[in-house]
Design an enzyme around this catalytic site. Structure first.
Site, short mmCIF file in Angstrom:
data_model
loop_
_atom_site.label_atom_id
_atom_site.label_comp_id
_atom_site.label_asym_id
_atom_site.label_seq_id
_atom_site.Cartn_x
_atom_site.Cartn_y
_atom_site.Cartn_z
N TYR A 65 1.01 -1.21 -0.08
CA TYR A 65 -0.11 0.02 0.12
C TYR A 65 0.71 1.39 -0.01
CZ TYR A 65 -3.59 -3.10 1.48
OH TYR A 65 -4.36 -4.28 1.56
N HIS A 133 -0.28 -11.90 0.66
CA HIS A 133 -1.29 -10.74 0.08
C HIS A 133 -1.75 -11.41 -0.91
CE1 HIS A 133 -1.80 -6.32 -0.56
NE2 HIS A 133 -3.16 -6.99 -0.39
N GLY A 217 -16.90 0.87 -1.59
CA GLY A 217 -17.60 2.05 -1.10
C GLY A 217 -18.90 2.33 -1.87
N ALA A 220 -21.75 2.54 0.40
CA ALA A 220 -21.64 4.04 1.11
C ALA A 220 -22.01 5.08 0.26
CB ALA A 220 -20.25 4.25 1.60
#
Length: 371
Positions: A65, A133, A217, A220
């Site tokens: 990240y 990962h 998202g 949301a």
């Protein structure tokens, strides 16, 4: 919110090895970009500290990240928190080569070099939960797990996790050393792990950490009531594009209507649905806004019955979700293509196949190694 109204975040156990975390975790990835612009360090630190003050103790990052910067940020925040009360998760196995191309790597030597680098960036003596990962399909999972087991024995990591691993890989890995948690995408519109992966985890006693529990998202209101930055990773996702997005908006509106019945927001209802999937589940939504963080935490107040859960599922039939969850070039990195060779066999090298993916990632500032 007044103190007397604050919700007590429950604790849950992941796996059978003793790891206990907050029922709701926090995904730190977005603080370094990806979905929106990265936030300044002081803002990111304040968000992590606020989450902790409200009872979130499970924080998730990765060496991938922000091209290592996310771990550095999380490490700075940890300096202002009681380390022994935080469950820190990070990951290894995905990186950029010298030509800005994505690669997946799980050799024992790489495992060790990554954990040493993460410990230094995070400035901690140990990592609570260390995930692979993505699965390196050229390396037998037994080789990767063997090195991770050594790291547990050395005290550098406490628990081992996998992300996007296939059933066969999970079983073989678990035979070398118990897997504590499996991190997978799980949300109202991505439920393909429910048929085989979830039952397997419960058979083996492995906890489940859903990432993107709000559908990147979408539930949301991203791309519906909230605009998407031009360099957002969301823009490469088929479900957020053109006709697919128009069709999916209808699903959002249905959840919005049902949320009114439950006296909550669509995001809270969607997150509550994930939270209700079991006592071995701890989703890790992320955000760059304190109001959204508080809203996510308050989704724990939403109580759903078995009938409520069925009603929500019926509103979002997976066969009516328009578009794939990922672009075609990304699917090779998901659990459906994550078997590894037996020891002594040669796997398919993904580093060359990943070049087009690397170029796609490079066009999204949040995931580019330049970030």
């Amino acid at each position: 919110m007044a103190e007397q109204q604050a919700i007590q975040i429950p604790r849950v156990k992941l796996g059978t090895q003793g790891l206990e975390v907050s029922k709701l975790g926090f995904g730190c990835m977005g603080l370094s970009g990806v979905y929106n612009d990265p936030v300044p360090d002081d803002v990111g630190i304040s968000i992590i500290k606020h989450a902790f003050s409200r009872g979130v103790t499970f924080f998730d990052t990765s060496d991938f990240y922000g091209n290592n910067t996310n771990e550095i940020l999380v490490g700075k925040a940890l300096k202002q928190l009681p380390r022994e009360k935080v469950q820190l998760a990070t990951k290894f196995g995905v990186g950029w080569d010298a030509n800005n191309q994505l690669f997946i790597k799980g050799t024992p030597e790489y495992v060790r070099s990554c954990v040493e680098a993460s410990l230094k960036r995070l400035d901690v003596e140990y990592i609570d939960l260390y995930y692979q990962h993505r699965i390196d399909t050229t390396v037998p999972i037994e080789d990767t797990m063997g090195e991770l087991k050594k790291l547990v024995e050395e005290g550098k990591i406490k628990y081992i996790g996998l992300s996007e691993a296939s059933p066969d890989t999970i079983r073989r890995a678990h035979a070398v050393h118990p897997i504590t948690a499996l991190q997978m995408e799980w949300s109202l519109w991505t439920r393909d792990i429910e048929d085989e992966i979830v039952p397997l985890c419960r058979e083996l006693g492995i906890g489940i950490v859903p990432y993107s529990p709000l559908g990147q998202g979408f539930f949301a209101g991203k791309a519906i009531v909230e605009s998407v930055p031009t360099d957002s990773f969301v823009n490469v996702l088929p479900r957020f594009q053109g006709e697919n997005l128009e069709r999916n908006k209808k699903l959002y509106l249905q959840i919005q209507k049902l949320a009114e019945k439950h006296g909550c927001t669509p995001a809270q209802l969607a997150l509550a649905w994930v939270l209700h999937r079991g006592d071995d589940v701890s989703p890790i939504p992320g955000t760059t806004k304190l109001k959204n963080l508080d809203s996510n935490i308050d989704s724990l107040k939403v109580k759903l019955t078995t009938e409520d859960l069925k009603e929500i599922c019926d509103l979002i039939p997976t066969n009516e979700v328009a578009g794939a969850s990922l672009p075609d070039s990304f699917t090779q990195f998901t659990w459906k293509f994550a078997n590894t060779p037996l020891q002594g066999e040669q796997g398919v090298n993904l580093s060359m196949e990943a070049k087009s993916v690397g170029n796609t990632f490079g066009s999204v500032s949040g995931l580019s190694r330049k970030n």
